[in-house]
Design a protein around this motif. Structure first.
Motif, PDB file in Angstrom:
ATOM      1  N   LEU A  86       0.824  -1.204   0.000  1.00 28.26           N
ATOM      2  CA  LEU A  86       0.000   0.000   0.000  1.00 28.26           C
ATOM      3  C   LEU A  86       0.861   1.259   0.000  1.00 28.26           C
ATOM      4  N   MET A 106      -7.719  -0.486   0.750  1.00 26.76           N
ATOM      5  CA  MET A 106      -7.702  -0.190   2.180  1.00 26.76           C
ATOM      6  C   MET A 106      -8.957  -0.706   2.866  1.00 26.76           C
ATOM      7  N   SER A 161      -8.618  -4.304   3.219  1.00 29.01           N
ATOM      8  CA  SER A 161      -7.655  -4.619   4.277  1.00 29.01           C
ATOM      9  C   SER A 161      -8.294  -4.510   5.650  1.00 29.01           C
ATOM     10  N   MET A 218      -2.531   2.497   9.986  1.00 30.39           N
ATOM     11  CA  MET A 218      -2.543   2.364   8.528  1.00 30.39           C
ATOM     12  C   MET A 218      -1.880   3.570   7.868  1.00 30.39           C
ATOM     13  N   THR A 243       1.994   3.131   6.133  1.00 37.16           N
ATOM     14  CA  THR A 243       2.033   3.319   4.676  1.00 37.16           C
ATOM     15  C   THR A 243       2.806   4.582   4.314  1.00 37.16           C
ATOM     16  N   VAL A 287      -8.921   8.059   5.306  1.00 30.03           N
ATOM     17  CA  VAL A 287      -8.814   6.672   5.764  1.00 30.03           C
ATOM     18  C   VAL A 287      -9.843   6.390   6.870  1.00 30.03           C
TER      19      VAL A 287
END
Length: 303
Positions: free
Chosen positions: A45, A147, A150, A166, A170, A224
């Motif tokens: 990612l 994402m 995931s 995350m 990343t 996110v």
């Protein structure tokens, strides 16, 4: 440098991560994936994020802010497709309508002879900027869907701290890739000259980079976070809302040209956004009705 600054501000997220990190009891009750799986996930990612940021930077280099933002509107169309295949997103007539309208909006910008980039940019570089931005929009949409996948299939953690993890991990990978690219391309040699040539001085140059990096992280956590709480498609819809305003802001701040075709493209982008919002309203209404029916059925069976 424009690519690096989009992820280099990740250290500012460690403070909220420490505050939001779940207790040991909660951590013990949740299933943690093997470290090798997590490392592979964050590496892939992160590398995709670095490539996506690079494409966006190239696009913004050769396009005006208004043209750039209108082409970015296609990310919602791409995201609808990726969400359908990767996240089992329901693909209704309204969402299809949104996809088509937003694609048409970007196509109008592409074929518009008056869509000029920054001064001195040739038609060839304009085409490179257009294709880079379009590719970046597709890759960005794929990233959002990956994402979401995931969160659902690998991380399986209900604590919001997983969002910060995350983004941090990343960003670490993306920043390393960007630094390698910075030195491999030889662009680092021009940084001192670029700093000294900054109109408002070296301090302003550094502060611009620092605050740009911080605001990118704030934006990324919001994106996110919406993926984690709702879905990648919803997160992209919220992001697309700003695209309709950006051409107007670019007109005021950067004095970009706003011709008739761009106005029509912007209105089409708003129509595409409205089409999705209406579908979201219908889905939400249906979900509330189903919950009410289930609750009433349960109450009747209890009686």
């Amino acid at each position: 440098m424009a690519t690096l600054v989009q992820t280099a501000g990740f250290p500012v997220l460690y403070a909220p991560l420490l505050l939001l990190r779940p207790s040991r009891v909660a951590s013990a009750s949740s299933t943690t994936p093997p470290i090798k799986i997590l490392a592979l996930l964050y590496f892939v990612l992160g590398a995709l994020v670095a490539g996506d940021n690079m494409l966006y930077s190239v696009g913004l280099l050769y396009l005006s802010a208004s043209t750039y933002s209108l082409i970015c509107a296609t990310q919602l169309a791409f995201n609808a497709v990726f969400s359908y295949f990767l996240n089992s997103q329901k693909f209704t007539a309204l969402i299809l309508n949104s996809v088509l309208i937003l694609s048409l909006s970007a196509a109008l910008v592409a074929v518009n002879d008056d869509s000029e980039g920054p001064s001195g940019v040739s038609k060839g570089k304009f085409l490179i900027g257009f294709l880079s931005t379009l590719g970046a929009s597709a890759l960005y949409s794929l990233l959002l869907s990956l994402m979401q996948l995931s969160f659902q299939k690998v991380l399986k953690n209900e604590a919001f701290s997983v969002v910060l993890e995350m983004q941090i991990y990343t960003s670490v990978v993306a920043s390393c890739v960007s630094v390698v690219g910075l030195f491999a391309s030889g662009e680092w040699k021009s940084l001192p000259h670029e700093m000294h040539g900054f109109d408002t001085g070296r301090v302003s140059y550094v502060m611009t980079l620092v605050w740009t990096a911080i605001t990118w992280q704030v934006c990324a956590v919001g994106v996110v976070g919406l993926i984690f709480l709702v879905s990648s498609l919803f997160s992209n819809v919220i992001s697309t809302m700003s695209l309709a305003v950006t051409p107007l802001a670019a007109l005021v701040v950067f004095h970009d040209k706003m011709n008739g075709v761009k106005v029509i493209a912007m209105l089409l982008a708003l129509c595409g956004f409205a089409s999705y919002i209406y579908q979201n309203y219908l889905d939400d209404t249906e979900a509330r009705r189903l919950r009410t029916d289930v609750r009433e059925s349960h109450d009747n069976s209890s009686c």
